[in-house]
Design an enzyme around this catalytic site. Structure first.
Site, mmCIF file in Angstrom:
data_model
loop_
_atom_site.group_PDB
_atom_site.id
_atom_site.type_symbol
_atom_site.label_atom_id
_atom_site.label_comp_id
_atom_site.label_asym_id
_atom_site.label_seq_id
_atom_site.Cartn_x
_atom_site.Cartn_y
_atom_site.Cartn_z
ATOM 1 N N LYS A 35 -56.478 -3.712 -75.154
ATOM 2 C CA LYS A 35 -56.000 -3.747 -73.690
ATOM 3 C C LYS A 35 -56.527 -2.935 -72.805
ATOM 4 O O LYS A 35 -57.669 -1.994 -72.956
ATOM 5 C CB LYS A 35 -54.363 -3.505 -73.545
ATOM 6 N N ARG A 130 -38.422 0.951 -71.507
ATOM 7 C CA ARG A 130 -39.509 0.285 -70.641
ATOM 8 C C ARG A 130 -39.239 -1.222 -71.214
ATOM 9 O O ARG A 130 -38.348 -1.841 -70.392
ATOM 10 C CB ARG A 130 -40.699 0.727 -71.147
ATOM 11 N N TYR A 256 -66.930 20.821 -50.930
ATOM 12 C CA TYR A 256 -66.013 20.603 -49.893
ATOM 13 C C TYR A 256 -64.708 21.535 -49.842
ATOM 14 O O TYR A 256 -64.348 21.819 -51.110
ATOM 15 C CB TYR A 256 -65.368 19.401 -49.745
ATOM 16 N N MET A 304 -67.500 12.483 -54.210
ATOM 17 C CA MET A 304 -67.592 11.226 -54.427
ATOM 18 C C MET A 304 -68.632 10.872 -55.523
ATOM 19 O O MET A 304 -68.686 10.126 -56.526
ATOM 20 C CB MET A 304 -67.587 10.304 -53.159
HETATM 21 C C1 LIG Z 1 -46.565 -1.720 -77.186
HETATM 22 C C2 LIG Z 1 -47.729 -0.898 -77.368
HETATM 23 N N1 LIG Z 1 -48.265 -0.666 -78.778
HETATM 24 C C3 LIG Z 1 -49.474 0.184 -79.035
HETATM 25 C C4 LIG Z 1 -49.952 0.845 -78.159
HETATM 26 C C5 LIG Z 1 -51.164 1.866 -78.393
HETATM 27 O O1 LIG Z 1 -50.788 3.026 -78.041
HETATM 28 P P1 LIG Z 1 -51.793 4.379 -78.172
HETATM 29 O O2 LIG Z 1 -53.103 3.889 -77.562
HETATM 30 O O3 LIG Z 1 -51.077 5.678 -78.103
HETATM 31 O O4 LIG Z 1 -52.362 4.272 -79.797
HETATM 32 C C6 LIG Z 1 -49.339 0.775 -76.553
HETATM 33 C C7 LIG Z 1 -49.978 1.581 -75.580
HETATM 34 O O5 LIG Z 1 -49.604 1.853 -74.812
HETATM 35 C C8 LIG Z 1 -48.566 -0.134 -76.234
HETATM 36 O O6 LIG Z 1 -47.771 -0.252 -75.306
#
Ligand SMILES: Cc1ncc(COP(=O)(O)O)c(C=O)c1O
EC number: 5.1.1.1
Length: 367
Positions: A35, A130, A256, A304
């Site tokens: 992701k 969540r 800065y 920056m």
């Molecule tokens: C549902 C779920 N599984 C697995 C992962 C992977 O987690 P990590 O990057 O801590 O291994 C995430 C990441 O947030 C997640 O949301």
């Protein structure tokens, strides 16, 4: 000449880290979590190196499409499932497995017209609060899904809130175990922290682990453990060069807000990297950095386009000298991203995901 900054993605390190995930849970299958554009590494860049995974897990349908376009025919799991009913059409077309974390997603499936039944991962909220169905509602949701012709196979999943820390996973394991005891189906529970810290327990590693951050060379439980402890390798290097130097007298200040004051005469270097490149603005004086592979420290505020570094121990450093903000110096020295993140009050995840679009990225075949 382009501005002297670049990021390198180390393909062999990605492959090594994936092998580490496998070794931690030899009889489980491994989702490579890609992701957020492979945690900032770029899905297209990371894909070949992670091809030995059993599947890819992500959130974004466009990223799922990208993986199919890259030629991946194996499993893809949508970790948050679909966001609206018409996403199910893409799941059918691309053969995407998807998480079901709420009743609405079951309603959408029930209305979905498909000749290809879907593989789903029913997610339980085992304490993180969540996504996921509450334990008390889990069995009824499973029964509903199981009755749908649109559903082929149901796997069970949950996500730990505290796999990286002292609270641990026992409470969540108890909740999940109690609510799923006699339900059939494969199970997936572990993120990287759980894989590394608790993967020796068969009930915890289960059938599939979801390895994310460990693939990208960051220790999920830093500072308790670092990547050397877990035998992980850095997969991203952020490198720039010195574009200037200054000789300071005692009492001179830097940057800065004059946040750093020289106590004695000293030389500093000005680096072509700032927060617009993704370097954390909150990194304080003292944050580690490598100049020509030698460890030194940030002095003064991050701006920056520039940061300033102490050259006290580096009499030979000149304009053009290599600066490694995190990752691997050309000469081989290493600065784990976790150390920089920790100094800046954040985590490796955030730094790698925040690498800015203006930084040119190069795929490095060797690690
Ligand atoms: C549902 C779920 N599984 C697995 C992962 C992977 O987690 P990590 O990057 O801590 O291994 C995430 C990441 O947030 C997640 O949301």
């Amino acid at each position: 000449m382009p501005r002297p900054i670049e990021a390198l993605i180390h393909a062999e390190a990605l492959t090594h880290n994936l092998a580490r995930a496998r070794a931690a849970v030899p009889d489980a299958r491994v989702w490579a979590v890609v992701k957020a554009n492979a945690y900032g590494h770029g899905i297209a860049r990371a894909f070949e190196a992670l091809r030995a995974a059993d599947g890819f897990a992500l959130l974004d349908l466009a990223e799922a499409q990208q993986l199919r376009d890259l030629g991946w025919r194996g499993p893809i799991l949508l970790l948050e499932g679909v966001f609206e009913p018409r996403d199910l059409e893409l799941c059918s077309r691309l053969n995407l497995w998807h998480t079901v974390h709420c009743e609405a997603q079951i309603d959408w499936l029930a209305m979905h017209k498909t000749h290809q039944p879907h593989r789903v991962f029913l997610k339980m909220n085992s304490g993180m609060n969540r996504l996921g169905l509450r334990p008390a509602a889990f069995r009824a949701a499973w029964t509903r899904l199981n009755a749908l012709p649109q559903v082929d196979e149901i796997s069970l999943m949950s996500h730990f809130s505290d796999a990286d820390g002292d609270r641990g996973i026992a409470a969540a394991m108890q909740v999940f175990g109690d609510a799923t005891r006699d339900l059939p189906g494969e199970r997936s529970l572990c993120n990287s922290a759980a894989t590394l810290r608790h993967g020796d327990d068969a009930a915890v590693r289960a059938d599939w682990v979801r390895a994310g951050i460990m693939l990208y060379g960051s220790a999920p439980d830093f500072p308790a453990h670092d990547i050397a402890h877990w035998n992980l390798r850095p997969t991203m290097t952020l490198r720039a060069r010195l574009i200037g130097t200054q000789e300071l007298q005692a009492g001179d200040t830097v940057g800065y807000g004059s946040r750093f004051t020289a106590e004695a005469p000293m030389r500093i270097g000005v680096v072509a990297c700032g927060y617009a490149d993704g370097y954390p603005r909150h990194a304080p004086s003292g944050t580690p950095v490598l100049v020509d592979g030698v460890r030194t420290r940030l002095v003064g505020r991050v701006s920056m386009d520039m940061v300033t570094v102490d050259l006290g121990a580096l009499p030979h450093a000149v304009r053009g000298s290599e600066v490694t903000l995190w990752g691997r110096a050309s000469a081989g020295a290493m600065l784990p991203i976790d150390e920089v993140a920790h100094a800046a009050g954040t985590v490796g995840y955030e730094l790698m995901c925040a690498l800015a679009a203006r930084v040119p990225v190069r795929l490095d075949g060797g690690s």
